[in-house]
Design an enzyme around this catalytic site. Sequence first.
Site, PDB file in Angstrom:
ATOM      1  CG  ASP A 112      72.246 -54.629  77.552  1.00 43.66           C
ATOM      2  OD1 ASP A 112      71.565 -54.408  76.535  1.00 43.66           O
ATOM      3  OD2 ASP A 112      72.377 -55.761  78.047  1.00 43.66           O
ATOM      4  CG  HIS A 133      73.483 -53.331  73.112  1.00 44.34           C
ATOM      5  ND1 HIS A 133      74.730 -53.328  72.543  1.00 44.34           N
ATOM      6  CD2 HIS A 133      73.527 -54.276  74.088  1.00 44.34           C
ATOM      7  CE1 HIS A 133      75.502 -54.219  73.137  1.00 44.34           C
ATOM      8  NE2 HIS A 133      74.791 -54.814  74.092  1.00 44.34           N
TER       9      HIS A 133
END
Length: 381
Positions: A222, A256
């Site tokens: 993430d 991300h």
Amino acid sequence: MTEHLITEYGARPGFDCTAALGRAIQACELTGGRVVVPAGLFLTGPLRLRSNVDLHLAAGATLRFHADPATYPIVRTRWQGIECLSHSPLIYAYDEVNIAVTGPGTLDGGASLETWWRDTKPVDDWNRLLRMVRDDVPVEERIFPPGHGFRPSFIQPYHCRRVRIEDVRIINAPMWVVHPVLSSDIVIRGITVDTRGPNNDGCNPDSCRDVVISGCSFDTGDDCIAIKSGRDADGRRVAQPCENIIIENCRFGTGHGAVTIGSETSGGIRHVLARDLHITGPHVDHALRLKTNSHRGGLIEHITLQDCTVDSLTAAAVLIDTHHADPELTGSHPPTLRNITISGLQVHHAPKTLEIRESPQTPIHHLTFTTTHTAAAPRSS
């Protein structure tokens, strides 16, 4: 410095050493110093650090945590920006001073698709927690017993002062990796985070003050570094900003956003300086990402990205999104964004340089974007 070798308290390589570690931490609390995990593989359940204790992993040491939720007691924690009583983080401290996790060894959270990653957000429990917030249920009554509730963070100092996390390698995290909450005077230096499971943010200062993140390496599932301050009504209830953050000389390989603000921004985020960063790619989406929405609210100000080199990105180098996960703008708490400065950003390859998704309720005030060199596509908004 006094050292407490865990093998002197009954720990043996290849066996569960939870009790031995607990005895060593208890003894070290009395004297101050280090609890030392020597070379070898040691198994453990959740650990609770105490004041003046440095949990030190020697070269060649691996501390692997059990993945059975039933072995994790409930503690006060913050999950996705909301306070509740749920599974203890793997390494947890509450209201302690002068704590550390250090050394060249490895922390292995034991998470996999067969364990913690199997059920990433239990819908019934999540909806129950949201109802509790809506109904103003006190935190002490938001109880999710062992085996229910939510995946725990890996390392969580909660309401602590003088925290140091240095040099360790961290793999296979259940959830967020380094997650200080409502804490201050934090140094995170030289760690390697290599864990690519769901929601495996690498480092999440959450309503914290005076934080330095330096010389670290991130490959995550993430966001790499995500700065937060609570979610929606519960974040506004706590009303503690995340402020005075320095991020420097870090490497980002997978994730991300290399540096992300949000999306939990309800307590406000201010005075963040990220400098001398290197995004090696090719599996990082954004160098800087600001994400919030009309439910989060909060003041985001004085955010600076300086002298950052990007080899490759999969999306816009800088993304500012004020209606993240909120396309219809259904909330009544639009955030305020102002004084955002990006300078010295060198991008060798990216589809876009700058992408802005703002709304009439949340115009962006005083955005400065200078000295950018790119072989990528143009800016967009």
